[in-house]
Design a protein around this motif. Structure first.
Motif, PDB file in Angstrom:
ATOM      1  N   THR A  11      38.619  61.225  62.655  1.00  0.00           N
ATOM      2  CA  THR A  11      37.471  61.542  61.811  1.00  0.00           C
ATOM      3  C   THR A  11      36.170  61.437  62.587  1.00  0.00           C
ATOM      4  OG1 THR A  11      38.728  60.483  60.029  1.00  0.00           O
ATOM      5  CG2 THR A  11      36.434  61.037  59.573  1.00  0.00           C
ATOM      6  N   ARG A  12      35.262  62.380  62.341  1.00  0.00           N
ATOM      7  CA  ARG A  12      33.970  62.373  63.024  1.00  0.00           C
ATOM      8  C   ARG A  12      33.118  61.196  62.568  1.00  0.00           C
ATOM      9  NH1 ARG A  12      31.393  68.328  63.224  1.00  0.00           N
ATOM     10  NH2 ARG A  12      29.630  67.015  63.827  1.00  0.00           N
ATOM     11  N   ARG A  13      32.289  60.700  63.476  1.00  0.00           N
ATOM     12  CA  ARG A  13      31.489  59.503  63.193  1.00  0.00           C
ATOM     13  C   ARG A  13      30.548  59.719  62.005  1.00  0.00           C
ATOM     14  NH1 ARG A  13      29.743  54.750  66.127  1.00  0.00           N
ATOM     15  NH2 ARG A  13      27.910  53.922  65.058  1.00  0.00           N
ATOM     16  N   GLU A  14      29.939  60.897  61.891  1.00  0.00           N
ATOM     17  CA  GLU A  14      29.020  61.133  60.780  1.00  0.00           C
ATOM     18  C   GLU A  14      29.722  60.951  59.431  1.00  0.00           C
ATOM     19  OE1 GLU A  14      27.989  64.373  63.901  1.00  0.00           O
ATOM     20  OE2 GLU A  14      29.721  63.169  63.278  1.00  0.00           O
ATOM     21  N   VAL A  15      30.985  61.376  59.370  1.00  0.00           N
ATOM     22  CA  VAL A  15      31.738  61.248  58.130  1.00  0.00           C
ATOM     23  C   VAL A  15      32.111  59.794  57.870  1.00  0.00           C
ATOM     24  CG1 VAL A  15      33.854  61.962  56.941  1.00  0.00           C
ATOM     25  CG2 VAL A  15      32.592  63.610  58.345  1.00  0.00           C
ATOM     26  N   VAL A  16      32.465  59.068  58.935  1.00  0.00           N
ATOM     27  CA  VAL A  16      32.760  57.637  58.799  1.00  0.00           C
ATOM     28  C   VAL A  16      31.545  56.899  58.249  1.00  0.00           C
ATOM     29  CG1 VAL A  16      33.310  55.533  60.069  1.00  0.00           C
ATOM     30  CG2 VAL A  16      34.493  57.674  60.628  1.00  0.00           C
ATOM     31  N   GLU A  17      30.375  57.167  58.831  1.00  0.00           N
ATOM     32  CA  GLU A  17      29.140  56.514  58.363  1.00  0.00           C
ATOM     33  C   GLU A  17      28.878  56.840  56.897  1.00  0.00           C
ATOM     34  OE1 GLU A  17      27.101  54.572  60.254  1.00  0.00           O
ATOM     35  OE2 GLU A  17      27.207  55.212  62.349  1.00  0.00           O
ATOM     36  N   PHE A  18      29.115  58.080  56.515  1.00  0.00           N
ATOM     37  CA  PHE A  18      28.909  58.534  55.141  1.00  0.00           C
ATOM     38  C   PHE A  18      29.793  57.756  54.167  1.00  0.00           C
ATOM     39  CE2 PHE A  18      30.095  62.048  52.006  1.00  0.00           C
ATOM     40  CZ  PHE A  18      28.944  61.929  51.252  1.00  0.00           C
ATOM     41  N   ILE A  19      31.070  57.613  54.506  1.00  0.00           N
ATOM     42  CA  ILE A  19      31.999  56.903  53.617  1.00  0.00           C
ATOM     43  C   ILE A  19      31.612  55.432  53.506  1.00  0.00           C
ATOM     44  CG2 ILE A  19      34.406  56.198  53.302  1.00  0.00           C
ATOM     45  CD1 ILE A  19      35.205  58.838  54.674  1.00  0.00           C
ATOM     46  N   LEU A  20      31.240  54.813  54.605  1.00  0.00           N
ATOM     47  CA  LEU A  20      30.821  53.407  54.559  1.00  0.00           C
ATOM     48  C   LEU A  20      29.549  53.241  53.733  1.00  0.00           C
ATOM     49  CD1 LEU A  20      31.578  52.359  58.246  1.00  0.00           C
ATOM     50  CD2 LEU A  20      32.794  51.609  56.190  1.00  0.00           C
ATOM     51  N   ASP A  21      28.637  54.212  53.826  1.00  0.00           N
ATOM     52  CA  ASP A  21      27.428  54.164  52.986  1.00  0.00           C
ATOM     53  C   ASP A  21      27.803  54.228  51.507  1.00  0.00           C
ATOM     54  OD1 ASP A  21      25.816  54.004  55.222  1.00  0.00           O
ATOM     55  OD2 ASP A  21      25.190  56.105  55.179  1.00  0.00           O
ATOM     56  N   LEU A  22      28.734  55.130  51.171  1.00  0.00           N
ATOM     57  CA  LEU A  22      29.150  55.268  49.771  1.00  0.00           C
ATOM     58  C   LEU A  22      29.827  54.001  49.257  1.00  0.00           C
ATOM     59  CD1 LEU A  22      30.567  58.921  49.754  1.00  0.00           C
ATOM     60  CD2 LEU A  22      28.376  58.137  48.836  1.00  0.00           C
ATOM     61  N   LEU A  23      30.510  53.290  50.150  1.00  0.00           N
ATOM     62  CA  LEU A  23      31.158  52.026  49.772  1.00  0.00           C
ATOM     63  C   LEU A  23      30.169  50.878  49.632  1.00  0.00           C
ATOM     64  CD1 LEU A  23      34.443  51.869  51.886  1.00  0.00           C
ATOM     65  CD2 LEU A  23      34.270  52.009  49.404  1.00  0.00           C
ATOM     66  N   GLY A  24      28.972  51.059  50.175  1.00  0.00           N
ATOM     67  CA  GLY A  24      28.025  49.953  50.194  1.00  0.00           C
ATOM     68  C   GLY A  24      28.257  48.992  51.348  1.00  0.00           C
ATOM     69  N   TYR A  25      29.027  49.411  52.335  1.00  0.00           N
ATOM     70  CA  TYR A  25      29.267  48.566  53.507  1.00  0.00           C
ATOM     71  C   TYR A  25      28.178  48.892  54.527  1.00  0.00           C
ATOM     72  CZ  TYR A  25      31.921  45.799  56.870  1.00  0.00           C
ATOM     73  OH  TYR A  25      32.323  44.824  57.761  1.00  0.00           O
ATOM     74  N   THR A  26      26.996  48.318  54.296  1.00  0.00           N
ATOM     75  CA  THR A  26      25.806  48.630  55.095  1.00  0.00           C
ATOM     76  C   THR A  26      25.225  47.353  55.697  1.00  0.00           C
ATOM     77  OG1 THR A  26      24.525  48.528  53.036  1.00  0.00           O
ATOM     78  CG2 THR A  26      25.216  50.700  53.784  1.00  0.00           C
TER      79      THR A  26
END
Length: 575
Positions: A40-55
């Motif tokens: 998976t591309r990094r931009e997509v990984v960051e997006f999913i973590l943002d949606l999870l609230g893992y920030t």
């Protein structure tokens, strides 16, 4: 769900002594495609973590996150980066490392991937100033080498994230698949490996925790996903859905029909959805803010909001709101297709087309032992143009196989192909029936007028066949003892068939739809005896002329469509 008593052993077993362990070792040693590994591309990984609230602005070291199949570390390395950033912000560089030891658990079956990614994690920790010994200890604590579906994982997790392996059921060794079926209740029909991955991941969530996966979207509508959909409906909340089909979400192009789902262990509520976003850090960060916003999405927003998406085991419907509104209205006002005197079926599967199918005039069997066959290529033009193929029929009209002793030509024909036919799974189950086709054939169907519909098409392709041909298994058919079939052809080609199929079917590569029986049966239709005479006349006449515009006008009246509904059916209302 009961946990296993001990972790999976990684050392080689004595071959044949432990079939489950042998199967795991075979899967672990397989290549990337066999293991279902997709990166998976990094931009997509960051997006999913943002949606999870893992920030990083949160005290992440006080949370637990799980990655069930970490592969090359596409998700894991970003998780570690965010965890360290949050830890330094909260604790400073003097914080004790042991406060991080329970923050991450990540599992990988493939030994080489485990070893390589472990070294990457240690290197990343070292870059942050953590000592070599401490970095190695953290990596050893965080990372496990084993089968996620059988490895014990005490405690619950606040977040589960990743890209579960996409492995078709036929690639999983029988012994291992049997073990999985004992452990996981959602493995149903032809479920792929990611189904039990999702089940176990959800079962490990803490109250209020959330799962964020990017994986194939097949289970959200297909038959094999029904038990997993029921599990989500009963115990979880589908917070977010993002359609990622035709986006460069991965490092290479894959046929995975991906979607991102965020599912929380909480009371059900509305679902936020978006379609095919631009894959850039800036665009995905902006989309994440809209998806997480407490404000209701504006009408022009790329984010749409849906109520009651997860309902028991029903398919998840996340189409544009105007399409869904029209379908729901038609479902309320009209009966299903098969309650109006129509029947839906699929053509014959033989299990050995080369043996059973050939030029009709050259099939050297008794005349009543062969049928003229309709293939997809026969109806490509929109009319039936039979190419002269036929199929051998080994079944008696009463239902059982014919006695070959009474059919010497059929017997010679089949015995000449016995080696090929007897190798089939269906023949090995009952050796005496080695010459049967997978499906029984009823010659009466060949003589019955019918509508023929190819399985995979971009638009509804519905062809009238006047009762001469038997359909092949790539064709679905509709018969009716009530509806005029020409009129029904006009209705289905007007956009009604495509509307229902596009709502309920999963999309194929290139935007194609599956016009399968399970979706065709969902079409709503007035009963023929309740249709006004002028509408009957208009439908039949328009169908005979091939007048598309006149067909649509008649269908608008048939379903009493408003102007807005007419626009939706015509394709002008798609969002």
């Amino acid at each position: 769900m009961a946990e296993p008593a001990q972790p999976i052993l990684r050392q080689a077993s004595f071959p044949g002594m432990c079939p489950i362990e042998d199967a795991l070792e075979g899967l672990a040693a397989a290549g990337i495609e066999e293991r279902g590994a997709i990166f998976t591309r990094r931009e997509v990984v960051e997006f999913i973590l943002d949606l999870l609230g893992y920030t990083p602005d949160r005290a992440l070291h006080q949370h637990r996150i799980l990655e069930p199949s970490f592969g090359a570390g596409d998700f894991l390395l970003v998780v570690v980066e965010r965890l360290l950033s949050a830890w330094k912000r909260q604790e400073g560089r003097q914080g004790a490392w042991h406060s991080l030891k329970d923050s991450i658990r990540a599992i990988e079956l493939h030994q080489a991937s485990y070893d390589a990614t472990s070294l990457k994690v240690i290197a990343l920790l070292r870059q942050e100033g953590i000592t070599p010994i401490t970095a190695a200890q953290l990596a050893e604590t965080w990372l496990l080498c084993g089968d996620f579906l059988q490895t014990p994982l005490p405690g619950a997790f606040d977040h589960v994230v990743g890209n579960p392996p996409y492995v078709r059921q036929e690639r999983i060794p029988d012994a291992l698949l049997a073990e999985y079926r004992l452990r996981y209740t959602t493995i149903f029909d032809r479920a792929d490996l990611y189904i039990p991955f999702i089940e176990r991941s959800l079962s490990l969530l803490s109250k209020g925790g959330a799962l964020g996966f990017i994986c194939a979207d097949r289970w959200m509508k297909n038959r094999y996903g029904r038990l997993l959909r029921r599990m989500v409906a009963e115990r979880f909340h589908l917070r977010t859905y993002v359609d990622m089909v035709h986006t460069p979400a991965f490092h290479k192009d894959v046929i995975a029909y991906p979607a991102i789902t965020i599912i929380g262990r909480e009371k059900p509520g509305k679902t936020r959805a978006a379609r095919r976003p631009e894959i850039s850090g800036k665009a995905l960060r902006a989309l994440a803010r809209e998806l997480l916003s407490p404000q209701t999405p504006a009408p022009d927003s790329p984010v749409k909001e849906f109520a009651a998406v997860a309902m028991d085991a029903e398919p998840w419907l996340l189409a544009t709101s105007d399409q869904l509104t029209l379908v729901r209205r038609l479902e309320h006002d009209f009966p299903i297709l098969e309650d109006t005197g129509c029947k839906v079926g699929i053509g014959v599967a033989t299990g050995a087309d080369k043996a059973f199918i050939g030029p009709y005039d050259e099939l050297d069997v008794e005349p009543d032992r062969k049928l003229p066959l309709a293939m997809t290529r026969d109806i490509l033009s929109g009319d039936v143009k039979w190419r002269g193929l036929g199929i051998v029929n080994p079944f008696a009209d009463t239902g059982g196989l014919v006695d070959l002793g009474q059919y010497p030509r059929l017997r010679r024909y089949l015995e000449a192909r016995q080696d090929q036919l007897a190798k089939r799974h269906i023949a090995q189950k009952v050796p005496a029936n080695w010459y049967r086709t997978i499906d029984r054939m009823d010659p009466a169907l060949a003589k019955t007028p019918k509508l023929l519909i190819p399985d995979i098409k971009g638009e509804a392709h519905i062809v009238y066949e006047n009762g001469r041909l038997y359909p092949h298994h790539n064709l679905y058919f509709i018969t009716s003892d009530a509806w005029d079939l020409k009129a029904l052809q006009a209705v289905l080609q007007s956009g009604i068939a495509r509307l229902f199929v596009s709502i309920y079917s999963t999309r194929m590569r290139g935007g194609y739809l599956r016009f399968q029986a399970q979706y065709l049966r969902r079409i709503r239709l007035p009963r023929w005896q309740e249709v006004a005479d002028e509408v009957k006349t208009a439908l039949t006449a328009a169908a005979k002329r091939g007048d598309t515009a006149a067909c649509r006008d008649a269908v608008f009246k048939l379903y009493r469509l408003s102007n807005d509904e007419q626009a939706v059916l015509s394709g002008n209302g798609e969002g």
